[in-house]
Design an enzyme around this catalytic site. Sequence first.
Site, PDB file in Angstrom:
ATOM      1  N   ASN A  87       3.340   3.141  -3.797  1.00  0.00           N
ATOM      2  CA  ASN A  87       2.038   3.062  -4.449  1.00  0.00           C
ATOM      3  C   ASN A  87       1.500   1.640  -4.570  1.00  0.00           C
ATOM      4  OD1 ASN A  87      -0.168   4.036  -6.436  1.00  0.00           O
ATOM      5  ND2 ASN A  87       0.953   2.499  -7.602  1.00  0.00           N
ATOM      6  N   SER A 139      -5.838   5.438   1.087  1.00  0.00           N
ATOM      7  CA  SER A 139      -7.193   5.252   0.563  1.00  0.00           C
ATOM      8  C   SER A 139      -8.184   5.925   1.496  1.00  0.00           C
ATOM      9  CB  SER A 139      -7.522   3.755   0.462  1.00  0.00           C
ATOM     10  OG  SER A 139      -8.908   3.548   0.279  1.00  0.00           O
ATOM     11  N   TYR A 153      -7.735  -4.797   3.933  1.00  0.00           N
ATOM     12  CA  TYR A 153      -7.412  -3.677   3.044  1.00  0.00           C
ATOM     13  C   TYR A 153      -7.525  -2.354   3.803  1.00  0.00           C
ATOM     14  CZ  TYR A 153      -7.461  -0.398  -0.840  1.00  0.00           C
ATOM     15  OH  TYR A 153      -7.162   0.648  -1.669  1.00  0.00           O
ATOM     16  N   SER A 156      -4.798  -2.147   6.531  1.00  0.00           N
ATOM     17  CA  SER A 156      -3.457  -1.870   6.020  1.00  0.00           C
ATOM     18  C   SER A 156      -3.314  -0.416   5.583  1.00  0.00           C
ATOM     19  CB  SER A 156      -3.135  -2.803   4.844  1.00  0.00           C
ATOM     20  OG  SER A 156      -4.002  -2.568   3.745  1.00  0.00           O
ATOM     21  N   LYS A 157      -4.357   0.133   4.969  1.00  0.00           N
ATOM     22  CA  LYS A 157      -4.304   1.528   4.537  1.00  0.00           C
ATOM     23  C   LYS A 157      -4.364   2.473   5.738  1.00  0.00           C
ATOM     24  CE  LYS A 157      -3.971   1.076   0.058  1.00  0.00           C
ATOM     25  NZ  LYS A 157      -2.795   1.589  -0.684  1.00  0.00           N
ATOM     26  N   ILE A 186     -11.612   6.299  -8.258  1.00  0.00           N
ATOM     27  CA  ILE A 186     -10.752   6.648  -9.379  1.00  0.00           C
ATOM     28  C   ILE A 186     -10.914   5.588 -10.474  1.00  0.00           C
ATOM     29  CG2 ILE A 186      -8.393   7.163 -10.097  1.00  0.00           C
ATOM     30  CD1 ILE A 186      -9.542   9.075  -7.979  1.00  0.00           C
TER      31      ILE A 186
END
Length: 246
Positions: A87, A139, A153, A156-157, A186
């Site tokens: 996570n 994500s 970001y 990487s996701k 979220i």
Amino acid sequence: MRLKGKTVVITGGNKGIGKAIAYRFASEGARIAFLARRPIVEILADMHSRGFDAIAIQTRITSYVSVEKAIKSIIEQWGTIDILVNNAASFSREPMLEMTLEAWHQVLDINLNAAFYCSKAILPYLVKNKNGVILNISSVTAKCGDNEAAPIYTTSKGALTTLTKSLARQLAPYNIRVNAVAPHAIVTQMGSEWTEDKRKQVVSSIPLGRMGEPEEVASSALFLVSDEASFITGETINVNGGYLMD
């Protein structure tokens, strides 16, 4: 209790989605082992006060040596590991023209390399048991990119989502399932940086017309690691209020 007697290792479990997952899994009977860079005394005290079985191992998850040492420590204490939740995440908003090499490597190390290190260190024990689950927190940006997040970001996701599929195929013969959750909008610390106009803009793009709660991600995570999802592997489930339907 769906996870009674199970040992769960989780990274980034001290806040937001990771914390919600840790508490939800513990409430279902799991023993929780946090891999944390800094002490999480308050969380452990609260979990113990609720009757939950939890420990925290000081770990630098961007170092394989540190991760391997932590995993061995958990095995020595509890004898087994059943579930891994990758996570921990680092977020950046730097656009490509302004992004530094340091920022690129930092996000990649935490979002992708750490997940690989944890998975690799735990796999010998899961393979030995011929049973286990790895859950990656990805994500929505992994599927569609994003103007707000830095390229690293989303990259990487996206790589984490692909790693999920590859591991699912390679580990299936050992009865090890690998899945992912792809959250969006979220209510976490990341979203707290938004202006009110930005929040309204985000909510207007969501068919359900609201932000999601960390506990709602935790519910999806619980399903994926439980026996109820025993015939599901290689999947990435959207938890985004309908923002992306694929």
